[in-house]
Scaffold this active site. Structure first.
Site, PDB file in Angstrom:
ATOM      1  CE1 TYR A  68     -15.623  -2.258  36.386  1.00 32.87           C
ATOM      2  CE2 TYR A  68     -15.515  -0.148  37.521  1.00 32.87           C
ATOM      3  CZ  TYR A  68     -15.838  -1.491  37.514  1.00 32.87           C
ATOM      4  OH  TYR A  68     -16.347  -2.090  38.639  1.00 32.87           O
ATOM      5  CG  HIS A 121     -20.376 -10.098  40.923  1.00 32.14           C
ATOM      6  ND1 HIS A 121     -19.251 -10.566  41.563  1.00 32.14           N
ATOM      7  CD2 HIS A 121     -21.405 -10.264  41.798  1.00 32.14           C
ATOM      8  CE1 HIS A 121     -19.579 -11.006  42.779  1.00 32.14           C
ATOM      9  NE2 HIS A 121     -20.881 -10.838  42.937  1.00 32.14           N
ATOM     10  CB  CYS A 129     -28.584   5.370  31.114  1.00 29.59           C
ATOM     11  SG  CYS A 129     -29.017   7.052  31.618  1.00 29.59           S
ATOM     12  CB  SER A 190     -10.988 -14.808  47.649  1.00 28.45           C
ATOM     13  OG  SER A 190     -11.995 -13.871  47.325  1.00 28.45           O
TER      14      SER A 190
HETATM   15  C1  BJW Z   1      -6.585 -19.121  41.386  1.00 29.29           C
HETATM   16  C2  BJW Z   1      -5.603 -19.001  40.436  1.00 29.29           C
HETATM   17  C3  BJW Z   1      -5.571 -19.987  39.464  1.00 29.29           C
HETATM   18  C4  BJW Z   1      -5.386 -17.340  41.711  1.00 29.29           C
HETATM   19  N1  BJW Z   1      -6.460 -20.975  39.497  1.00 29.29           N
HETATM   20  N2  BJW Z   1      -7.459 -20.112  41.398  1.00 29.29           N
HETATM   21  C5  BJW Z   1     -22.437 -11.291  54.216  1.00 29.29           C
HETATM   22  C6  BJW Z   1     -21.306 -11.217  55.013  1.00 29.29           C
HETATM   23  C7  BJW Z   1     -20.406 -10.143  54.865  1.00 29.29           C
HETATM   24  C8  BJW Z   1     -20.625  -9.136  53.931  1.00 29.29           C
HETATM   25  C9  BJW Z   1     -21.749  -9.223  53.142  1.00 29.29           C
HETATM   26  C10 BJW Z   1     -22.631 -10.277  53.295  1.00 29.29           C
HETATM   27  N3  BJW Z   1     -23.618 -10.112  52.366  1.00 29.29           N
HETATM   28  C11 BJW Z   1     -23.373  -8.990  51.671  1.00 29.29           C
HETATM   29  C12 BJW Z   1     -22.240  -8.420  52.124  1.00 29.29           C
HETATM   30  C13 BJW Z   1     -21.635  -7.153  51.616  1.00 29.29           C
HETATM   31  C14 BJW Z   1     -20.788  -7.316  50.379  1.00 29.29           C
HETATM   32  C15 BJW Z   1     -19.644  -8.267  50.688  1.00 29.29           C
HETATM   33  O1  BJW Z   1     -19.652  -9.423  50.332  1.00 29.29           O
HETATM   34  N4  BJW Z   1     -18.634  -7.745  51.358  1.00 29.29           N
HETATM   35  C16 BJW Z   1     -17.477  -8.530  51.762  1.00 29.29           C
HETATM   36  C17 BJW Z   1     -16.293  -8.248  50.827  1.00 29.29           C
HETATM   37  C18 BJW Z   1     -17.139  -8.169  53.169  1.00 29.29           C
HETATM   38  N5  BJW Z   1     -21.570  -7.774  49.248  1.00 29.29           N
HETATM   39  C19 BJW Z   1     -22.242  -6.908  48.473  1.00 29.29           C
HETATM   40  O2  BJW Z   1     -22.238  -5.713  48.715  1.00 29.29           O
HETATM   41  C20 BJW Z   1     -23.035  -7.475  47.323  1.00 29.29           C
HETATM   42  N6  BJW Z   1     -24.342  -6.916  47.317  1.00 29.29           N
HETATM   43  C21 BJW Z   1     -25.229  -7.197  48.252  1.00 29.29           C
HETATM   44  O3  BJW Z   1     -25.031  -7.998  49.131  1.00 29.29           O
HETATM   45  O4  BJW Z   1     -26.401  -6.506  48.114  1.00 29.29           O
HETATM   46  C22 BJW Z   1     -27.407  -6.642  49.124  1.00 29.29           C
HETATM   47  C23 BJW Z   1     -28.561  -5.759  48.729  1.00 29.29           C
HETATM   48  C24 BJW Z   1     -29.817  -6.314  48.636  1.00 29.29           C
HETATM   49  C25 BJW Z   1     -30.907  -5.492  48.278  1.00 29.29           C
HETATM   50  C26 BJW Z   1     -30.706  -4.148  48.007  1.00 29.29           C
HETATM   51  C27 BJW Z   1     -29.431  -3.609  48.093  1.00 29.29           C
HETATM   52  C28 BJW Z   1     -28.350  -4.420  48.443  1.00 29.29           C
HETATM   53  C29 BJW Z   1     -22.423  -7.070  45.990  1.00 29.29           C
HETATM   54  C30 BJW Z   1     -21.078  -7.655  45.752  1.00 29.29           C
HETATM   55  C31 BJW Z   1     -20.525  -7.133  44.435  1.00 29.29           C
HETATM   56  C32 BJW Z   1     -19.084  -7.554  44.193  1.00 29.29           C
HETATM   57  N7  BJW Z   1     -18.582  -6.837  43.082  1.00 29.29           N
HETATM   58  C33 BJW Z   1     -17.222  -7.091  42.623  1.00 29.29           C
HETATM   59  C34 BJW Z   1     -16.930  -6.070  41.492  1.00 29.29           C
HETATM   60  C35 BJW Z   1     -17.710  -6.439  40.244  1.00 29.29           C
HETATM   61  C36 BJW Z   1     -17.440  -5.505  39.130  1.00 29.29           C
HETATM   62  C37 BJW Z   1     -15.996  -5.495  38.734  1.00 29.29           C
HETATM   63  O5  BJW Z   1     -15.392  -6.539  38.445  1.00 29.29           O
HETATM   64  O6  BJW Z   1     -15.456  -4.403  38.691  1.00 29.29           O
HETATM   65  O7  BJW Z   1     -17.110  -8.425  42.120  1.00 29.29           O
HETATM   66  S1  BJW Z   1     -15.988  -7.027  43.896  1.00 29.29           S
HETATM   67  C38 BJW Z   1     -14.989  -8.321  43.245  1.00 29.29           C
HETATM   68  O8  BJW Z   1     -14.985  -9.441  44.158  1.00 29.29           O
HETATM   69  C39 BJW Z   1     -15.718  -8.803  41.986  1.00 29.29           C
HETATM   70  C40 BJW Z   1     -15.539 -10.292  42.083  1.00 29.29           C
HETATM   71  O9  BJW Z   1     -16.499 -10.954  41.279  1.00 29.29           O
HETATM   72  C41 BJW Z   1     -15.693 -10.534  43.557  1.00 29.29           C
HETATM   73  C42 BJW Z   1     -15.138 -11.852  44.037  1.00 29.29           C
HETATM   74  O10 BJW Z   1     -13.783 -11.911  43.830  1.00 29.29           O
HETATM   75  P1  BJW Z   1     -13.129 -13.311  43.430  1.00 29.29           P
HETATM   76  O11 BJW Z   1     -13.602 -13.723  42.109  1.00 29.29           O
HETATM   77  O12 BJW Z   1     -13.304 -14.260  44.528  1.00 29.29           O
HETATM   78  O13 BJW Z   1     -11.600 -12.852  43.233  1.00 29.29           O
HETATM   79  P2  BJW Z   1     -10.438 -12.687  44.317  1.00 29.29           P
HETATM   80  O14 BJW Z   1      -9.401 -11.842  43.709  1.00 29.29           O
HETATM   81  O15 BJW Z   1     -10.985 -12.259  45.611  1.00 29.29           O
HETATM   82  O16 BJW Z   1      -9.892 -14.168  44.509  1.00 29.29           O
HETATM   83  C43 BJW Z   1      -9.222 -14.869  43.474  1.00 29.29           C
HETATM   84  C44 BJW Z   1      -8.977 -16.286  43.941  1.00 29.29           C
HETATM   85  O17 BJW Z   1      -8.394 -17.006  42.891  1.00 29.29           O
HETATM   86  C45 BJW Z   1      -8.006 -16.372  45.135  1.00 29.29           C
HETATM   87  O18 BJW Z   1      -8.535 -17.248  46.118  1.00 29.29           O
HETATM   88  C46 BJW Z   1      -6.736 -16.983  44.527  1.00 29.29           C
HETATM   89  O19 BJW Z   1      -6.038 -17.841  45.419  1.00 29.29           O
HETATM   90  C47 BJW Z   1      -7.317 -17.796  43.393  1.00 29.29           C
HETATM   91  N8  BJW Z   1      -6.435 -18.009  42.266  1.00 29.29           N
HETATM   92  N9  BJW Z   1      -4.852 -17.846  40.727  1.00 29.29           N
HETATM   93  C48 BJW Z   1      -7.374 -20.989  40.511  1.00 29.29           C
HETATM   94  N10 BJW Z   1      -4.610 -19.932  38.489  1.00 29.29           N
END
Ligand code: BJW
Length: 246
Positions: A68, A121, A129, A190
């Site tokens: 981080y 997020h 804390c 994504s």
């Molecule tokens: C361009 C570009 C340019 C490049 N122009 N584009 C249903 C199905 C399956 C799984 C689950 C489900 N529901 C829940 C889950 C589990 C899980 C999950 O989703 N898992 C999957 C990965 C399998 N989800 C969770 O656990 C979530 N919580 C939850 O569901 O809780 C339920 C609950 C309820 C009650 C009590 C307890 C629990 C939480 C998810 C948290 C995600 N956290 C992160 C980290 C945040 C902190 C940090 O940043 O450190 O969030 S993970 C990471 O991924 C981050 C992002 O916000 C997130 C999404 O990523 P993003 O933004 O899509 O980035 P990339 O890198 O993946 O993609 C980039 C894109 O840009 C690409 O497509 C490129 O092509 C494109 N690109 N250049 C435009 N110039």
């Protein structure tokens, strides 16, 4: 680009006034912030799924904090790009109702001038804390890692890790905005992380326009896919929406 012309024509004809914008890491890619997945998505051989979890933090808080702090450093040196600026400009239009929903924690939307931001997020520049849950701003780098709260417990970044719930009211507002919008702009995600990716399914009468250089699991749910960088295309779309509205 033929598809961009089609999107602009749709905007001219339909004059969308309720707009939702859902952004992901790709929107900050042109500011030099690495995305999570794909070629530049690794940090010291670790994938995001191995670091962004409560279990990783319990096991090795120092390692997680190192990641981080590295990211916070990069973001401090970065500037918002044309995509962030275009969205902020759209939000300032008096005749438009624009809801910005972001998965990004980098604060670049706020630095671009956006004021109402649904941060699904969390935010890199807040800490919490891990015992008592108090949240505070934390702009500066910590001198010692992992940092501790005055109560003695560890501080953690105020972000949402895998397996943790998203802020309930924020997610509810995001779902309402998706459901009520005329147009959802889906930029730089994504589409694999839920529940954020599921917001697209809330769109009822609106159309979804995806902006991403790569195809995603959400492409088939979109009326148009603009295979391009957000910083190149969003300013053009925003101009189109603003002209149609005035
Ligand atoms: C361009 C570009 C340019 C490049 N122009 N584009 C249903 C199905 C399956 C799984 C689950 C489900 N529901 C829940 C889950 C589990 C899980 C999950 O989703 N898992 C999957 C990965 C399998 N989800 C969770 O656990 C979530 N919580 C939850 O569901 O809780 C339920 C609950 C309820 C009650 C009590 C307890 C629990 C939480 C998810 C948290 C995600 N956290 C992160 C980290 C945040 C902190 C940090 O940043 O450190 O969030 S993970 C990471 O991924 C981050 C992002 O916000 C997130 C999404 O990523 P993003 O933004 O899509 O980035 P990339 O890198 O993946 O993609 C980039 C894109 O840009 C690409 O497509 C490129 O092509 C494109 N690109 N250049 C435009 N110039």
């Amino acid at each position: 680009m033929k598809i961009l012309e089609e999107v602009l024509e749709w905007i001219r004809r339909h004059r969308p006034a309720r707009i939702a914008v859902l952004t992901g890491a790709g929107v900050s890619a042109d500011s030099g912030i690495p995305t999570f997945r794909g070629g530049d998505g690794l940090w010291k051989q670790h994938r995001v799924e191995q670091l962004a979890t409560p279990e990783a933090f319990s096991r090795n808080p120092g390692l997680v904090w190192e990641w981080y702090e590295w990211r916070r450093d990069r973001v401090r040196l970065a500037s918002p790009n044309a995509a962030h600026l275009a969205i902020a400009e759209l939000q300032r239009h008096p005749k438009l109702d624009v809801t910005l929903i972001t998965q990004n924690v980098d604060d670049l939307h706020r630095r671009a001038g956006s004021r109402e931001i649904l941060e699904l997020h969390g935010n890199l520049f807040r800490v919490r804390c891990s015992l008592e849950g108090h949240v505070r701003q934390a702009e500066e780098a910590f001198s010692e890692l992992p940092p501790a709260c005055p109560c003695g417990a560890l501080l953690r970044p105020d972000v949402v890790w895998f397996g943790e719930p998203l802020p309930a009211r924020t997610l509810e507002h995001a779902a309402e905005a998706a459901s009520a919008c005329d147009l959802l702009l889906l930029a730089g995600t994504s589409g694999v992380v839920y529940p954020a990716a599921g917001l697209v399914s809330f769109v009822r009468r609106g159309v979804v326009v995806e902006i991403n250089p790569s195809r995603t699991p959400l492409t088939d749910q979109s009326a148009w896919w603009l295979e391009a960088s957000a910083s190149a295309v969003l300013p053009v779309i925003v101009d189109g929406i603003r002209s149609a509205a005035s």
